[in-house]
Design a protein around this motif. Structure first.
Motif, PDB file in Angstrom:
ATOM      1  N   SER A 148       0.826  -1.209   0.000  1.00 48.12           N
ATOM      2  CA  SER A 148       0.000   0.000   0.000  1.00 48.12           C
ATOM      3  C   SER A 148       0.859   1.258   0.000  1.00 48.12           C
ATOM      4  CB  SER A 148      -0.937   0.013   1.206  1.00 48.12           C
ATOM      5  OG  SER A 148      -0.204   0.211   2.392  1.00 48.12           O
ATOM      6  N   LEU A 149       2.166   1.089   0.228  1.00 52.90           N
ATOM      7  CA  LEU A 149       3.038   2.255   0.250  1.00 52.90           C
ATOM      8  C   LEU A 149       3.629   2.542  -1.130  1.00 52.90           C
ATOM      9  CD1 LEU A 149       4.876   1.441   3.594  1.00 52.90           C
ATOM     10  CD2 LEU A 149       2.855   2.859   3.257  1.00 52.90           C
ATOM     11  N   PHE A 150       3.220   1.737  -2.119  1.00 51.47           N
ATOM     12  CA  PHE A 150       3.762   1.922  -3.460  1.00 51.47           C
ATOM     13  C   PHE A 150       2.644   2.319  -4.431  1.00 51.47           C
ATOM     14  CE2 PHE A 150       6.907  -0.483  -1.288  1.00 51.47           C
ATOM     15  CZ  PHE A 150       8.114  -0.112  -1.848  1.00 51.47           C
ATOM     16  N   ASP A 151       3.057   2.778  -5.604  1.00 47.97           N
ATOM     17  CA  ASP A 151       2.063   3.289  -6.551  1.00 47.97           C
ATOM     18  C   ASP A 151       1.403   2.137  -7.312  1.00 47.97           C
ATOM     19  OD1 ASP A 151       3.959   2.409  -8.259  1.00 47.97           O
ATOM     20  OD2 ASP A 151       4.173   4.281  -9.385  1.00 47.97           O
ATOM     21  N   ALA A 152       0.628   2.502  -8.351  1.00 50.94           N
ATOM     22  CA  ALA A 152      -0.197   1.524  -9.055  1.00 50.94           C
ATOM     23  C   ALA A 152       0.623   0.343  -9.559  1.00 50.94           C
ATOM     24  CB  ALA A 152      -0.908   2.199 -10.223  1.00 50.94           C
ATOM     25  N   THR A 153       1.768   0.606 -10.141  1.00 50.37           N
ATOM     26  CA  THR A 153       2.546  -0.488 -10.720  1.00 50.37           C
ATOM     27  C   THR A 153       3.439  -1.154  -9.690  1.00 50.37           C
ATOM     28  OG1 THR A 153       4.217   1.129 -11.348  1.00 50.37           O
ATOM     29  CG2 THR A 153       2.574   0.546 -13.006  1.00 50.37           C
ATOM     30  N   GLY A 154       3.629  -0.525  -8.556  1.00 48.26           N
ATOM     31  CA  GLY A 154       4.469  -1.118  -7.535  1.00 48.26           C
ATOM     32  C   GLY A 154       5.924  -0.726  -7.661  1.00 48.26           C
ATOM     33  N   ASP A 155       6.236   0.195  -8.555  1.00 43.67           N
ATOM     34  CA  ASP A 155       7.636   0.564  -8.778  1.00 43.67           C
ATOM     35  C   ASP A 155       8.080   1.722  -7.901  1.00 43.67           C
ATOM     36  OD1 ASP A 155       7.664  -1.324 -10.765  1.00 43.67           O
ATOM     37  OD2 ASP A 155       6.979   0.116 -12.288  1.00 43.67           O
ATOM     38  N   ARG A 156       7.165   2.614  -7.618  1.00 46.01           N
ATOM     39  CA  ARG A 156       7.553   3.855  -6.968  1.00 46.01           C
ATOM     40  C   ARG A 156       6.974   3.915  -5.555  1.00 46.01           C
ATOM     41  NH1 ARG A 156       5.865   9.094  -7.036  1.00 46.01           N
ATOM     42  NH2 ARG A 156       3.976   8.493  -8.111  1.00 46.01           N
ATOM     43  N   PHE A 157       7.849   4.245  -4.608  1.00 47.06           N
ATOM     44  CA  PHE A 157       7.410   4.386  -3.226  1.00 47.06           C
ATOM     45  C   PHE A 157       6.639   5.694  -3.067  1.00 47.06           C
ATOM     46  CE2 PHE A 157       8.043   5.711   1.197  1.00 47.06           C
ATOM     47  CZ  PHE A 157       7.646   4.572   1.869  1.00 47.06           C
ATOM     48  N   VAL A 158       5.434   5.607  -2.544  1.00 49.40           N
ATOM     49  CA  VAL A 158       4.641   6.835  -2.420  1.00 49.40           C
ATOM     50  C   VAL A 158       4.290   7.131  -0.968  1.00 49.40           C
ATOM     51  CG1 VAL A 158       3.665   6.713  -4.726  1.00 49.40           C
ATOM     52  CG2 VAL A 158       2.493   5.565  -2.833  1.00 49.40           C
ATOM     53  N   GLY A 159       4.869   6.387  -0.041  1.00 48.98           N
ATOM     54  CA  GLY A 159       4.565   6.637   1.361  1.00 48.98           C
ATOM     55  C   GLY A 159       3.096   6.419   1.647  1.00 48.98           C
ATOM     56  N   LEU A 160       2.486   7.413   2.286  1.00 49.83           N
ATOM     57  CA  LEU A 160       1.068   7.281   2.635  1.00 49.83           C
ATOM     58  C   LEU A 160       0.168   7.853   1.537  1.00 49.83           C
ATOM     59  CD1 LEU A 160       1.245   8.155   6.439  1.00 49.83           C
ATOM     60  CD2 LEU A 160       1.162   5.901   5.352  1.00 49.83           C
ATOM     61  N   GLY A 161       0.757   8.079   0.369  1.00 55.38           N
ATOM     62  CA  GLY A 161       0.004   8.721  -0.699  1.00 55.38           C
ATOM     63  C   GLY A 161      -1.318   8.031  -1.012  1.00 55.38           C
ATOM     64  N   ASN A 162      -1.304   6.688  -1.025  1.00 55.56           N
ATOM     65  CA  ASN A 162      -2.542   5.981  -1.329  1.00 55.56           C
ATOM     66  C   ASN A 162      -3.609   6.231  -0.266  1.00 55.56           C
ATOM     67  OD1 ASN A 162      -1.858   4.693  -3.778  1.00 55.56           O
ATOM     68  ND2 ASN A 162      -0.563   3.260  -2.642  1.00 55.56           N
ATOM     69  N   TYR A 163      -3.156   6.330   0.991  1.00 55.62           N
ATOM     70  CA  TYR A 163      -4.124   6.589   2.059  1.00 55.62           C
ATOM     71  C   TYR A 163      -4.668   7.999   1.945  1.00 55.62           C
ATOM     72  CZ  TYR A 163      -2.428   2.229   3.982  1.00 55.62           C
ATOM     73  OH  TYR A 163      -2.120   0.915   4.141  1.00 55.62           O
ATOM     74  N   VAL A 164      -3.777   8.924   1.556  1.00 56.23           N
ATOM     75  CA  VAL A 164      -4.246  10.296   1.369  1.00 56.23           C
ATOM     76  C   VAL A 164      -5.308  10.328   0.283  1.00 56.23           C
ATOM     77  CG1 VAL A 164      -3.588  12.605   0.603  1.00 56.23           C
ATOM     78  CG2 VAL A 164      -2.104  11.335   2.175  1.00 56.23           C
ATOM     79  N   SER A 165      -5.052   9.578  -0.811  1.00 57.39           N
ATOM     80  CA  SER A 165      -6.043   9.661  -1.892  1.00 57.39           C
ATOM     81  C   SER A 165      -7.364   8.996  -1.497  1.00 57.39           C
ATOM     82  CB  SER A 165      -5.487   9.075  -3.191  1.00 57.39           C
ATOM     83  OG  SER A 165      -5.109   7.745  -3.014  1.00 57.39           O
ATOM     84  N   ILE A 166      -7.335   8.039  -0.570  1.00 56.79           N
ATOM     85  CA  ILE A 166      -8.602   7.478  -0.101  1.00 56.79           C
ATOM     86  C   ILE A 166      -9.482   8.586   0.470  1.00 56.79           C
ATOM     87  CG2 ILE A 166      -9.688   6.037   1.673  1.00 56.79           C
ATOM     88  CD1 ILE A 166      -7.457   4.060   1.378  1.00 56.79           C
ATOM     89  N   PHE A 167      -8.817   9.491   1.205  1.00 59.30           N
ATOM     90  CA  PHE A 167      -9.611  10.503   1.903  1.00 59.30           C
ATOM     91  C   PHE A 167      -9.738  11.812   1.133  1.00 59.30           C
ATOM     92  CE2 PHE A 167      -8.118   7.655   5.237  1.00 59.30           C
ATOM     93  CZ  PHE A 167      -9.341   7.345   5.818  1.00 59.30           C
ATOM     94  N   THR A 168      -9.181  11.859  -0.068  1.00 56.54           N
ATOM     95  CA  THR A 168      -9.338  13.088  -0.841  1.00 56.54           C
ATOM     96  C   THR A 168     -10.083  12.850  -2.149  1.00 56.54           C
ATOM     97  OG1 THR A 168      -7.130  12.690  -1.726  1.00 56.54           O
ATOM     98  CG2 THR A 168      -7.302  14.264   0.067  1.00 56.54           C
TER      99      THR A 168
END
Lengths: 539, 295
Positions: A148-168
C-alpha cells in the motif's frame, strides 16, 4: 453444541472451557454457569440456543447427542449441571476440572507424566492449519501494508500517498459515505426487526414455519439474492413487484387522472387561469350558470377515445364542463364547446369559497360536473394540480437517489432471520417467572418488553449488533449485483471499490492494498471486542 | 375458547373478559402482521422462481404474478436452454470447489482444534487468541497478495487455488467452533484412552471425532454454504473455464434486462442445493449460526 459455541461469548461454556484451557481452577466455580439468574444474562445465549433450534424443529437430536455424550461419560456431572442443553457445555467442565486435578496444566508432567501428550505432538496437529493461516491470511496482511506504500505499478514508493487519496478522492469519499450510511442504518434495523420478530414469534403457533421462512435467505447466495432483488426493483410497475405494490397503494389513496400538460389558454379571454399549478376560474361563479373550463395542451391521441364534450345542463347546483378546446384539423370557436371537441373525464373539481374547499366532485366522461347540495353563493372552481401531474409510476429504486436504501432493503431481507433466531435463543432463556411476576404486578406488555425483556436480552442484542456491523463493513456482493453499472459509483462501498480498483479495471493495486488495509483497520475494534469477550468468558 | 361463552361468568371477572378480548384482538393483529411479514419474505424468492419458468416475451410484457391467472405461461424452456448453453460445467465447477474446500477445512480444523483443546503446549492461549482475531479479517486483504503468490506458483485461475483460499479463510471460524466443542468433551474419555496407551492420533480419530459429529455437521453446512455461495473469491481467482456458477452468472449481469431468461433459472439452480441442504440440516445450520455470530 450451539450453546457452547454460542456460549463462548457467554458464560456457560466459558466456565466449561476454562477448566481445560486456562490451568487449574476450583471445581466449584462451574455450577454457577447453569444458574438461570438474569444476572448471568449472557448465559441465556448459551442456554437459549437449544430452545431456538428446538423451535426450528431442531434441537431434539442435538441436545440428545450432547447429553448422551455427557451421560455416558460422566452421569453425575451431567445431571448436576441441569439443562440438557447447556448440558454438554456445562456438564463437561466438572469432568474436565476433575481431570484437571490429576493433570494440572503446565504442571501436568509431574502429576501424571504418561497422560500428557508431549507438546511437539501439538505441532503436528497444528501444522497444516498454521501453515495455511500464515501463508493465506497473515502474510497477506503484512504484504498489503507494504504494497500500500507503493504506486499503481508497484515501482515507486509513495509513502502514505494511497491513504491520502482514499480521503481526498471524491469517488472513494463516496464509498466511505455509503459505508457510514450502511453501518448506521443496517445493523440497527436488522437487530430491531430481529427483536420484534423474536418476541412476536412467541405469540403465534406456527413460529417454526415463520422462522424457516425468514431464515431461508441465509442459505441463498448473495448473488441469487441480488438477482432476486433486481427483479423486485424493476422500474416498470407491471414487472417489478416493489413498484407494483407501491403504485397500487398510491393509487388507492390518490386518484391520478393524469392529463399532464393540460392547461388553459394564456390570454385575457380565457375563462380559467393557472394558479399554483392548479387551474382556477378567472371569475367567481354562481350556481345556475354552467361553468366552462376549456383546456389546451393535449394531443388528440390522449383524447381519441374520449366522449364528445357536452354542455352541462343548468338547473340547481353548480355545474360545468371541462373539455379540450381544440378541434382536430383546426377550426372551432374558442372557449365554446364545438361538436367535435372531446370532454375530459375523471378530473377532480373543487368548489372553493373564501380559500377553503367547500365541495369536491369529478368530471364525467363527457367532461361535465355538478356539485349538488352546495349552498348558494359565489365560488371559484378549481382543478387541483394532481390532475395535471403524470400518472404515478413507482419509485426509481435503482436510480442514484434510492440505490443505497434499496440495497439495504435487500440486506435486511437476507439478515433479519439471523438476528431473529439468535435473539429468540436468548429470549427463550429469560426466566419466565420474572416476566410473569411483572405481569401480575400489573405491568403492561410494553413495560414488560421495555423494562425486562430488552435489558435481559442486551448481551445477545449486542452480539447481533456487532456481528452485523462487521458484516456490513465488508458488504460487497449485494452492491455489486443489485446496483446497475451506471449507478454503481453512487452505490459504491469500500469492499467493492477495493475489488474495482485492483481487479475490476482500475489497475491500481497500491490503492487497492491501501483500501484493504483501511477495511482491516475498520474491523480491528470488533476484533478486540471479540477477544475481550472471549477472555472474559473463559476467565 | 369462544368469546360467546364469556358472559356466563358474569360480573366479577368482567375486567378479565375485557382484557382477554383485547388480548385476542391483539393476538389477531399479531397473526395478521406475521402472515404479512412471512409473505413479504417469501415473495422475492417466489418471484425469481416464477420468472425463471416464464418465456422471455411473457417476462418482458407482464409481471410474474400474472402466471397465476394464466398458468399456460409455465415453461421449462429457460432451464433447458440454460443447460444447453454450458451452464452445467459451471455447476460442476462449483461442486469441485465446494466439496474439497469443505472436507479439508473440517479435517485440518479438527486437528488444530484438538491440539488447542487437549494438548498442553506453551503459548497455546495466545495462539488461540490469534485465531479469534483472524475470525473477522476481511478476505479483501488477501486478494492482491494471494493473486501474486498464485501467479508465482502457477496456480492462478485454477480450482486448486480457489479451494485453498477458501480453506484458509474458513479455518479461523472452524477451529474456533470445534475447539469450543472439544473442550466440552469429558476428559475422562480421553484419559481412559490415554491410559490404555492409545496414540494421540487414534484418540482423535476414534474418541473425539465421532463425539463431535454435531459440531462437525454445523461446521460442514456452514463452510459448504459459504463456499458454494461465494462470488468474490471466484471472481478474482477462477478463470473462465474453472468458474463456478456465481461467477458465470455475474458475467451475465451487465445486460440484466435481456439476460433475465438466463439469470433467473441460473440463480434458482444455484440456490436449490443450498436450500435443500438448509431444510435437511437446519438444526445444524442454526447451531452453527449461533456459534458463528462473530464472523
Amino acid at each position: 453444541m450451539t450453546d457452547r459455541l454460542d456460549g463462548p461469548q457467554a458464560t456457560g461454556d466459558g466456565e466449561a472451557v476454562a477448566g481445560a484451557s486456562s490451568g487449574p481452577r476450583e471445581p466449584l466455580a462451574d455450577p454457577s454457569s447453569d444458574s438461570p439468574q438474569p444476572g448471568a444474562a449472557h448465559s441465556d445465549s448459551g442456554a437459549g440456543a437449544p430452545d431456538a433450534s428446538d423451535s426450528l424443529t431442531v434441537s431434539e437430536s442435538s441436545t440428545d447427542s450432547d447429553s448422551d455424550s455427557d451421560s455416558t461419560a460422566e452421569p453425575d456431572s451431567a445431571a448436576g449441571s441441569g439443562e440438557p442443553a447447556a448440558g454438554s457445555a456445562t456438564a463437561a467442565p466438572p469432568g474436565a476440572v476433575a481431570a484437571e486435578g490429576m493433570e494440572g496444566t503446565e504442571g501436568a508432567a509431574q502429576a501424571s507424566p504418561r497422560l500428557g501428550p508431549p507438546p511437539r505432538l501439538a505441532v503436528m496437529f497444528l501444522l497444516p492449519a498454521v501453515l495455511l493461516l500464515a501463508a493465506w491470511v497473515i502474510y497477506p496482511v503484512v504484504y498489503s501494508i507494504w504494497r500500500s506504500l507503493f504506486d499503481a505499478t508497484g515501482d515507486r514508493f509513495v509513502g502514505l500517498g494511497n491513504y491520502v487519496s482514499i480521503f481526498t478522492d471524491s469517488s472513494t469519499l463516496t464509498t466511505i459515505r455509503n459505508n457510514i450510511i450502511w453501518v448506521v442504518v443496517a445493523p440497527i434495523i436488522v437487530t430491531a426487526l430481529g427483536l420484534v420478530f423474536a418476541v412476536l414469534t412467541e405469540r403465534i403457533k406456527w413460529s417454526t414455519a415463520f422462522k424457516l421462512v425468514l431464515f431461508m435467505p441465509m442459505a441463498v447466495s448473495l448473488l441469487a439474492a441480488g438477482v432476486i432483488f433486481r427483479l423486485v426493483y424493476e422500474q416498470d410497475p407491471d414487472k417489478g413487484v416493489a413498484n407494483a405494490i407501491v403504485t397500487t397503494v398510491h393509487d388507492a389513496f390518490s386518484s391520478s387522472a393524469g392529463y399532464p400538460g393540460a392547461r388553459p389558454r394564456e390570454n385575457d379571454q380565457a375563462p380559467a387561469v393557472v394558479q399554483d399549478g392548479a387551474v382556477v376560474t378567472r371569475q367567481e361563479v354562481q350556481a345556475g350558470s354552467p361553468v366552462l373550463i376549456p383546456l389546451v395542451g393535449l394531443t388528440q391521441d390522449v383524447v381519441k377515445d374520449a366522449a364528445p364534450a357536452k354542455a352541462a345542463p343548468g338547473g340547481d347546483g353548480l355545474s360545468g364542463t371541462v373539455w379540450l378546446d381544440v378541434v382536430r384539423g383546426g377550426g372551432g370557436t374558442l372557449n365554446q364547446i364545438d361538436p367535435q371537441e372531446k370532454g375530459l373525464g375523471g378530473i377532480t373539481v373543487e368548489a372553493v369559497s373564501g380559500g377553503a374547499v367547500k365541495a369536491t366532485t369529478e368530471t364525467a366522461a363527457d367532461g361535465t360536473f355538478r356539485f349538488s347540495g352546495l349552498p348558494a353563493g359565489s365560488y371559484v372552481v378549481r382543478l387541483p394540480q394532481s390532475n395535471f401531474t403524470a400518472p404515478f409510476n413507482g419509485l426509481t429504486w435503482l436510480g442514484p437517489a434510492l440505490i443505497t436504501p434499496a440495497i439495504i432493503g435487500a440486506y435486511i431481507w437476507v439478515w433479519a432471520g439471523f438476528a431473529m433466531v439468535l435473539i429468540a435463543a436468548g429470549l427463550s432463556a429469560i426466566p419466565r417467572d420474572a416476566l410473569e411476576a411483572a405481569r401480575i404486578d400489573g405491568a403492561t406488555e410494553w413495560q414488560v418488553f421495555r423494562r425486562i425483556t430488552v435489558p435481559l436480552l442486551s448481551p445477545v442484542l449486542l452480539v447481533v449488533f456487532v456481528t452485523m456491523i462487521i458484516n456490513v463493513l465488508k458488504v460487497f456482493d449485494l452492491v455489486f449485483i443489485i446496483a446497475p453499472g451506471s449507478v454503481q459509483p453512487q452505490a459504491n462501498v469500500i469492499a467493492l471499490e477495493m475489488w474495482r480498483v485492483s481487479f475490476g479495471g482500475g489497475g491500481n493495486q497500491g490503492l487497492g492494498s491501501a483500501l484493504s488495509i483501511f477495511l482491516l483497520v475498520l474491523v480491528v475494534p470488533f476484533m478486540i471486542f471479540n477477544i475481550r469477550r472471549f477472555r472474559r468468558d473463559e476467565g | 375458547m369462544t368469546t360467546l361463552a364469556e358472559p356466563r361468568h358474569a360480573q366479577p371477572i368482567q375486567r378479565n373478559v375485557v382484557a382477554r378480548v383485547a388480548d385476542r384482538l391483539g393476538g389477531g393483529l399479531v397473526q395478521v402482521f406475521m402472515v404479512l411479514v412471512a409473505l413479504f419474505w417469501l415473495l422475492p424468492t417466489l418471484g425469481l422462481l416464477v420468472v425463471s419458468m416464464r418465456g422471455e416475451t411473457d417476462n418482458n410484457s407482464s409481471g410474474w404474478w400474472t402466471l397465476f391467472t394464466k398458468p399456460a405461461q409455465l415453461t421449462f424452456d429457460n432451464y433447458s436452454s440454460l443447460l444447453a448453453s454450458g451452464f452445467g460445467s459451471s455447476f460442476w465447477n462449483t461442486v469441485l470447489i465446494t466439496v474439497p474446500a469443505t472436507l479439508l477445512v473440517i479435517g485440518i480444523a479438527a486437528m488444530a482444534a484438538y491440539a488447542f483443546a487437549w494438548i498442553e503446549f506453551p503459548g497455546r492461549d495466545l495462539v488461540f487468541l490469534v485465531v479469534i482475531a483472524l475470525l473477522v479479517v476481511p478476505v479483501q486483504i488477501a486478494l492482491i497478495p494471494i493473486a501474486k503468490l498464485y501467479g508465482a506458483l502457477g496456480i492462478f485461475g485454477s480450482i486448486l487455488g480457489v479451494v485453498l483460499f477458501h480453506v484458509a479463510f474458513g479455518l479461523p471460524f472452524a477451529i474456533f467452533l470445534l475447539r469450543n466443542f472439544f473442550v466440552g468433551i469429558p476428559r475422562e474419555l480421553l484419559e481412559a484412552a490415554r491410559m490404555d496407551g492409545a496414540p494421540e492420533w487414534r484418540i482423535f480419530a476414534t474418541v473425539v471425532f465421532p463425539l463431535a459429529k454435531p459440531a462437525i455437521a454445523s461446521l460442514g453446512i456452514f463452510q459448504f454454504l459459504w463456499v458454494w455461495n461465494d462470488l468474490l473469491v471466484a471472481l478474482v481467482f477462477a478463470d473462465t473455464e474453472n468458474q463456478p456458477m456465481t461467477k458465470a452468472l455475474q458475467s451475465q449481469m451487465r445486460q440484466f434486462g435481456t439476460n433475465v431468461d438466463i439469470l433467473a433459472p441460473g440463480a434458482f439452480l444455484s440456490l436449490i442445493i443450498p436450500l435443500v441442504l438448509f431444510f435437511a440440516f437446519q438444526r445444524y445450520f442454526v447451531q452453527g449460526m449461533l456459534a458463528g455470530s462473530v464472523k
